[in-house]
Scaffold this motif. Sequence first.
Motif, PDB file in Angstrom:
ATOM      1  N   ASP A  88       0.865  -0.990  -0.038  1.00  0.00           N
ATOM      2  CA  ASP A  88      -0.050   0.095   0.092  1.00  0.00           C
ATOM      3  C   ASP A  88       0.984   1.365   0.027  1.00  0.00           C
ATOM      4  N   PRO A  89       0.722   2.130  -1.159  1.00  0.00           N
ATOM      5  CA  PRO A  89       1.729   3.199  -1.154  1.00  0.00           C
ATOM      6  C   PRO A  89       1.620   4.352   0.147  1.00  0.00           C
ATOM      7  N   LEU A  90       0.449   4.468   0.461  1.00  0.00           N
ATOM      8  CA  LEU A  90       0.332   5.243   1.735  1.00  0.00           C
ATOM      9  C   LEU A  90       0.743   4.858   2.850  1.00  0.00           C
ATOM     10  N   THR A  91       0.758   3.447   3.398  1.00  0.00           N
ATOM     11  CA  THR A  91       1.201   2.781   4.392  1.00  0.00           C
ATOM     12  C   THR A  91       2.816   2.639   4.490  1.00  0.00           C
ATOM     13  N   GLN A  92       3.287   2.707   3.256  1.00  0.00           N
ATOM     14  CA  GLN A  92       4.813   2.499   2.923  1.00  0.00           C
ATOM     15  C   GLN A  92       5.284   3.947   3.436  1.00  0.00           C
ATOM     16  N   LYS A  93       4.718   5.027   2.719  1.00  0.00           N
ATOM     17  CA  LYS A  93       5.092   6.272   3.195  1.00  0.00           C
ATOM     18  C   LYS A  93       5.234   6.706   4.498  1.00  0.00           C
ATOM     19  N   ILE A  94       4.166   6.122   5.327  1.00  0.00           N
ATOM     20  CA  ILE A  94       4.148   6.461   6.545  1.00  0.00           C
ATOM     21  C   ILE A  94       5.177   5.509   7.528  1.00  0.00           C
ATOM     22  N   ARG A  95       5.385   4.531   7.004  1.00  0.00           N
ATOM     23  CA  ARG A  95       6.673   3.672   7.524  1.00  0.00           C
ATOM     24  C   ARG A  95       7.885   4.188   7.125  1.00  0.00           C
TER      25      ARG A  95
END
Length: 115
Positions: A88-95
């Motif tokens: 998931d692109p959003l989850t990856q950015k947050i992580r």
Amino acid sequence: MPRKSIGEYKFADIYPLYVNKVEKKSGSKEELDIIIKWLTGYDDTGLENHINGNADLEAFFQQAPQINQNAHLIKGVICGHRVEDIEDPLTQKIRWMDKLVDELTRGKKFENILR
């Protein structure tokens, strides 16, 4: 009450937690800001607007001027997941942001954090 998705958390609520974590480990708010700006492309004003604003993490990343072209080089485990394998692109950015904060708190050299 249903649990919030990670993208629904307010950046203004998460940011002080990052500051506390960094300062407990002899880092500074200024270093934290440099890392966040490196990842997102925000300038001082843009970051400050989000620190004092009401945007959730999804909006924070959607409105980011430019995700750093080297962000894909951020690797490792955060919250039990390899950041490079998160789909998931959003989850990856947050992580990615979480991972950078962790690297700062562990004393990793700044030039290595900023890849």
